[in-house]
Enzyme design. Structure first.
Site, PDB file in Angstrom:
ATOM      1  N   LYS A  49       0.823  -1.210   0.000  1.00 44.88           N
ATOM      2  CA  LYS A  49       0.000   0.000   0.000  1.00 44.88           C
ATOM      3  C   LYS A  49       0.853   1.255   0.000  1.00 44.88           C
ATOM      4  CE  LYS A  49      -2.881   0.869   3.578  1.00 44.88           C
ATOM      5  NZ  LYS A  49      -2.932   2.252   4.112  1.00 44.88           N
ATOM      6  N   ARG A  67       2.831   6.032  -3.125  1.00 41.67           N
ATOM      7  CA  ARG A  67       3.962   6.880  -3.511  1.00 41.67           C
ATOM      8  C   ARG A  67       4.293   6.729  -4.996  1.00 41.67           C
ATOM      9  NH1 ARG A  67       4.084   5.673   1.783  1.00 41.67           N
ATOM     10  NH2 ARG A  67       5.276   6.957   3.265  1.00 41.67           N
ATOM     11  N   ASP A 121       2.197  -0.733  11.848  1.00 43.76           N
ATOM     12  CA  ASP A 121       0.941  -1.278  11.336  1.00 43.76           C
ATOM     13  C   ASP A 121       0.710  -2.722  11.752  1.00 43.76           C
ATOM     14  OD1 ASP A 121       0.093   1.043  10.077  1.00 43.76           O
ATOM     15  OD2 ASP A 121       1.146   0.574   8.213  1.00 43.76           O
ATOM     16  N   LYS A 148      -4.651   6.447  14.658  1.00 47.97           N
ATOM     17  CA  LYS A 148      -4.727   5.747  13.373  1.00 47.97           C
ATOM     18  C   LYS A 148      -6.189   5.750  12.897  1.00 47.97           C
ATOM     19  CE  LYS A 148      -0.473   4.370  12.432  1.00 47.97           C
ATOM     20  NZ  LYS A 148       0.167   4.640  11.127  1.00 47.97           N
TER      21      LYS A 148
END
Length: 427
Positions: A22, A27, A315, A342
């Site tokens: 992801k 990016r 994460d 988050k």
């Protein structure tokens, strides 16, 4: 309220490839949209967050087209067009924060950024403040702390900035803004964070210097588009690795996965817990290490996690909590202040779901103490958070679990439950 019921799963067996990373997809799309000419993003993540990025870049004048499993992007050559409507970032905090950096130096361009209810609650001041110090014109709710946010592109000047807390998103936003600024932009990190932006700058030939924990960039000229292969997302792989570790008789291999050392802190912690894990880097694409990881069922033991590892696994803390629930003894996880802001308050979400599965847990301002030994069947809540949904599906898998609102997994992994069931059925 819809719920997905997972029956107790026997051994997980098999090999799989998880969707594209992801962070790299976000990016890669952005930099291709800035480039001159046409480039392809091979095997990207196509899910809620990254599709939001594609739509926003289209609204800014880039051509983003799906070609089977890939994206074809025709860039704008450093100059976006002013959008006719509000830019909706959906649930994607990475998109909103990086987009602020990308648009801040687009002189004269006006844009308004918003998102869903969860994103509009998330803090944006940590990006807005240093961008303003560069000369950016950004305003929004609570003096720019919350979206919706309005950006008016302005001349920027370089900035030397030390991050008060580790944040790859803030670092990346400032580096993107630095491509349009007069002078050098330098970002210093207190501890290392994921470095996908730096690796992609090198891939595209953008100005970059790295000296210890300092990263520098400066104004760029036009640069050509280049194709990019996106590795599998380690954060998605982590769910299957932990599922295998906690389910007796299991052996799972995840192939083609990104093994960037700024992302794999979880492997270090799981090995310390006694996990039977092997991995190997086989190749690299655009500077990203790629390889395979094998996980076999293991009798885990509780550990005290080094807080310095948290930025390298930020994460993966929810799925680490799932592993800790099955470990013998106590697991202490400090350094969790960032998890409060988050997609959900992940510290609270983890604690509440562990209790729903019969696990004893203490919750502090920025820490969790989990007393493991196994879980009982129960019903868990995602709190509108994709990683919570998947982590607690894994936590309850050996005994059976109901996951409310399972669709939240689609934010980052549309086929998650199907892949999990396939590995269960393979045994």
């Amino acid at each position: 309220m819809d719920a997905f019921r997972l029956a107790p799963c026997g051994p997980l067996r098999g090999r799989l490839r998880v969707p594209g990373d992801k962070s790299v997809t976000h990016r890669g799309l952005m930099l291709l949209a800035l480039a001159e000419g046409e480039g392809r993003l091979f095997y990207p993540l196509k899910a809620g967050d990254t599709l939001s990025t594609a739509r926003v870049l289209q609204a800014l004048g880039a051509e983003v087209r799906e070609e089977g499993p890939h994206f074809l992007v025709r860039g704008r050559g450093l100059r976006f067009q002013e959008p006719e409507d509000v830019l909706d970032c959906g649930n994607a905090g990475t998109l909103m924060r990086l987009l602020l950096g990308l648009l801040a130096g687009q002189e004269g361009l006006f844009a308004v950024l918003t998102g869903d209810a969860s994103l509009r609650r998330r803090p944006m001041g940590r990006v807005v403040a240093p961008l303003r110090a560069m000369g950016a014109r950004v305003d929004g709710r609570e003096e720019g702390e919350r979206a919706p946010l309005a950006v008016r592109g302005a001349p920027l000047r370089g900035l030397r900035y030390t991050l008060p807390v580790p944040s790859a998103q803030v670092k990346s936003a400032l580096l993107l803004a630095g491509l349009f600024a007069e002078g050098v932009t330098e970002v210093e990190e207190p501890t290392p964070t994921r470095d996908h932006t730096e690796r992609l700058f090198r891939h595209f030939g953008l100005p970059l210097e790295v000296e210890g924990r300092k990263v520098r960039t400066w104004r760029t000229g036009p640069f050509p588009a280049k194709d990019l292969v996106v590795p599998g997302d380690f954060s998605s792989a982590a769910f299957f690795l932990v599922a295998a570790l906690v389910t007796p008789g299991s052996e799972v291999v995840v192939e083609g996965v990104g093994l960037n050392p700024t992302r794999t802190g979880l492997l270090t912690v799981l090995k310390a817990m006694g996990a039977d894990l092997e991995w190997q880097v086989l190749e690299g694409e655009a500077g990203e290490p790629v390889g395979w990881v094998r996980a076999r069922h293991s009798l885990l033991k509780g550990v005290a996690v080094d807080p310095g590892l948290i930025p390298l696994m930020v994460d993966e803390v929810p799925v680490l909590a799932a592993a800790a629930a099955w470990a013998e003894g106590e697991t202490y996880i400090p350094g969790l202040s960032e998890l409060r802001v988050k997609e959900s308050d992940r510290v609270r979400a983890i604690a509440e779901n562990l209790r729903a599965l019969g696990v004893e847990v203490e919750e502090g301002p920025d820490w969790l103490r989990i007393r493991g030994g196994g879980v009982r069947p129960g019903r868990v809540r995602p709190f509108h958070d994709h990683r919570i949904a998947m982590a607690f599906a894994v936590a309850g898998l050996p005994v059976g679990v109901e996951v409310e609102e399972p669709h939240w997994a689609e934010i980052s992994y549309p086929g998650f439950f199907q892949d999990l069931l396939r590995l269960c059925a393979a045994s």
